[in-house]
Design an enzyme around this catalytic site. Structure first.
Site, PDB file in Angstrom:
ATOM      1  N   ARG A  62       0.820  -1.214   0.000  1.00 17.28           N
ATOM      2  CA  ARG A  62       0.000   0.000   0.000  1.00 17.28           C
ATOM      3  C   ARG A  62       0.851   1.260   0.000  1.00 17.28           C
ATOM      4  NH1 ARG A  62      -3.695   0.324   4.929  1.00 17.28           N
ATOM      5  NH2 ARG A  62      -3.924   2.400   4.029  1.00 17.28           N
ATOM      6  N   HIS A  63       0.214   2.341  -0.403  1.00 20.22           N
ATOM      7  CA  HIS A  63       0.833   3.655  -0.289  1.00 20.22           C
ATOM      8  C   HIS A  63       0.484   4.182   1.101  1.00 20.22           C
ATOM      9  CE1 HIS A  63       1.702   7.887  -1.036  1.00 20.22           C
ATOM     10  NE2 HIS A  63       2.349   7.496  -2.111  1.00 20.22           N
ATOM     11  N   PRO A  64       1.409   4.857   1.767  1.00 19.77           N
ATOM     12  CA  PRO A  64       1.083   5.323   3.131  1.00 19.77           C
ATOM     13  C   PRO A  64      -0.047   6.339   3.191  1.00 19.77           C
ATOM     14  CG  PRO A  64       3.248   6.107   2.416  1.00 19.77           C
ATOM     15  CD  PRO A  64       2.793   5.103   1.405  1.00 19.77           C
ATOM     16  N   ILE A  65      -0.206   7.187   2.125  1.00 23.62           N
ATOM     17  CA  ILE A  65      -1.255   8.212   2.242  1.00 23.62           C
ATOM     18  C   ILE A  65      -2.267   8.231   1.097  1.00 23.62           C
ATOM     19  CG2 ILE A  65       0.022   9.795   3.767  1.00 23.62           C
ATOM     20  CD1 ILE A  65       0.796  11.418   1.255  1.00 23.62           C
ATOM     21  N   SER A  66      -2.072   7.392   0.068  1.00 19.38           N
ATOM     22  CA  SER A  66      -3.013   7.401  -1.057  1.00 19.38           C
ATOM     23  C   SER A  66      -3.708   6.052  -1.239  1.00 19.38           C
ATOM     24  CB  SER A  66      -2.303   7.786  -2.354  1.00 19.38           C
ATOM     25  OG  SER A  66      -2.074   9.181  -2.395  1.00 19.38           O
TER      26      SER A  66
END
Lengths: 390, 390
Positions: B227-231
């Site tokens: 996963r992307h940390p913020i998107s």
């Protein structure tokens, strides 16, 4: 002290990560980097967290030591300023999708006409040519299409992204290396050129022998967790209160490991006498080691195996661990910098330690358009006095 | 065509991976690299698989285009030859544990006395100074101590090594960049220097904003899989017959994704209207996407989402996929080379595409001591005629 890239002028048209980090690597070495940003909004990453007092630390990390001017690349008057800047520049860094700079009239061919000595470094997902050239890319896609994702992770788990944006970071690094090679070439020949770096290519180049293991055997390398493909014991092991890495790649280190854990019998155990045999019996050996490690904390195990016995072995550092680490502090990989708006910020250093001209990292990133006046004043003075040729 | 590093002489004292790859990056750009190897045995990696007709493809990959001479660094006569070579050299590359070159009388201070212009690039696990300097390191340890291992992998799994030797590869890259910066500095000032690169530092520098997320929030970044940390949605998803990556980092891409999968209702769904909200409801969104993807093969999904709709999306390329890939072939990231002993070998290219002076990669690695005669002949001729100064 004269910095290695003192007097080298870089125009940074890039946004977010790969391009900005490439230009930062040059700024750390003394280049004057002028960042050209979109009016009002600036680099997208100015709006990415984490924030400290409303200042983006993301932007800060990849733009330290640069100057900023806001220019509208679709406005003719601003494009004139760009042209003047290009006349004086040594290196352009951009990371738009191929074709965008051309639409703006700022592609290599045009810029070369303005300044034949220019070095024009483009970092993109898939490069300036080739069938995927126009495909959109984020780091996740570059990691996946470069082959890294397929070999990262545990055998029974899904493929796994590397925990940081490796495609961007490696794109930046190859881009900075390529820019320096081109600059050196120009220093000796007067010839500028276009440096084309694709994130997918850089990921692929980081696979090292995984590629050859496939091309020679025909077997597709899979995910093997944290194990070494041909050496054992070389993995992450469970100790009493966490995980530890042990990396033993030859017989003498294995002997030392056996002595350290009081299991000299394993040295002559027919299952473990050579590295290929240890790899064949990897599960049994892991079982034996983890049974032993179950009685020791990570700290105890690292002390015995890593420090006292001198076997490559360590705990798994969390980000907190590395940030607090004395070694990282002494090597200036972590340091604090006083930011005029955000206050004291912790920052990451440059790992290239040059003995005579160390990287200058204790600088902050510019506010949007902060250096307009300085840049314009310089241009007004130098117009008409720019010189070309060797 | 003149190569950018034509005339630049590199002495490569290094073994296995980080040092040899650093020197190869310079050789690809036209430097003359003389590899100094242990008599009879040579670089350890000559004995590492995979092998093709008894030739190590491992050695081949990281030593192409170099010359080889076998010298015993504990023998005075051979050390005299080394000294003559150092007089003429521009760059030394070595990757011994700090102190080993000193014991051999070949450390920077000594070499500088022989040739004040020398650039001396050392790549090691922990660097030339700092408390860990003497600790032994393999790549696995550098990845673990640099912080990368702790953030790679899935939340409920053990920490995970990146699938290739990233510590070595990034050490090589920063080393090559540093060597070029030092070379450029020397071109303008005449001053040589020591370039000190630690694999642990290079891993740490590749963590990008993971470090700042911790220093600002105090929260230690953990493992979040792919996963992307913020998107969101920005992850690896399960399709009918395998995995696919989809990377959506803004509202307009999300809108396009919803339209592509015929779920326009999601665009205005209050759970998903902003990126932070999508990240908050990541699990539900993943469920919806995977339910949709269950009806499509990876190929079909990539065609619809990635190619037609132009959303960053792709299948997860295996090593086999990238090697066979047309894009990689066209960009010369994969090519065949005719090896005099091993036959036709597949090799990995250099991702720095320089428009005027492209990297020269279609070369083979030397047999052990292959260039003794040529090197000795040259030394005999040039003794007494070596010039110093700018």
């Amino acid at each position: 002290m004269r910095q290695p890239l003192e007097g080298v002028k870089v125009l940074d048209f890039s946004r977010v990560l790969a391009g900005p980090y490439c230009a930062t690597l040059l700024a750390d070495m003394g280049a004057e980097v002028i960042k050209i940003e979109r009016p009002k909004y600036g680099d997208d990453s100015r709006h990415f967290g984490p924030f400290q007092n409303k200042e983006s630390a993301y932007f800060e990390l990849f733009n330290r030591g640069k100057k900023s001017i806001a220019l509208n690349l679709k406005d003719d008057r601003d494009l004139e300023i760009v042209e003047q800047l290009v006349r004086e520049a040594d290196i352009i860094v951009e990371n738009f999708r191929p074709g965008v700079m051309k639409k703006l009239g700022l592609d290599y061919e045009k810029m070369k006409a303005v300044n034949p000595r220019i070095i024009y470094t483009s970092i993109s997902g898939f490069g300036q040519y080739g069938p995927y050239s126009q495909r959109p890319a984020y780091d996740l896609v570059a990691q996946a299409m470069g082959g890294m994702t397929s070999i990262t992770g545990h055998p029974n788990d899904p493929p796994t992204r590397v925990g940081s944006s490796l495609g961007d970071m490696s794109g930046a690094l190859y881009g900075a290396f390529g820019s320096m090679v081109a600059l050196y070439h120009r220093e000796r020949t007067g010839e500028g050129q276009h440096v084309d770096v694709a994130m997918m290519d850089t990921i692929f180049s980081m696979l090292e022998t995984n590629v050859l293991r496939y091309t020679i055997s025909g077997e597709n390398p899979g995910r093997i967790g944290s194990r070494h493909p041909i050496s054992t014991p070389f993995d992450i092991y469970q100790a009493k209160d966490g995980y530890i890495v042990i990396a033993v790649a030859n017989d003498s280190l294995f002997k030392r490991l056996c002595e350290t854990i009081g299991r000299e019998d394993l040295i002559t155990d027919p299952r473990f006498i050579t590295d290929p045999l240890r790899t064949k019996h990897e599960k049994e050996l892991k079982g034996i080691l983890e049974k032993y490690l179950a009685d020791y904390t990570v700290e105890e195990a690292e002390e015995m195996i890593g420090i006292k016995a001198g076997i490559p072995c360590s705990k798994i550092y969390t980000i907190q661990d590395v940030v607090a680490d004395e070694h990282s502090r002494i090597r200036e990989m972590v340091f604090e910098v006083e930011h005029p708006r955000a206050g004291k910020m912790t920052m990451v250093g440059n790992p290239v330690k040059l003995s005579k001209t160390p990287p200058q990292v204790k600088k902050v990133a510019p506010a949007l358009d902060e250096h307009r006046e300085e840049i314009m004043e310089h241009l007004n003075k130098s117009v008409g006095s720019v010189e070309y040729g060797l």
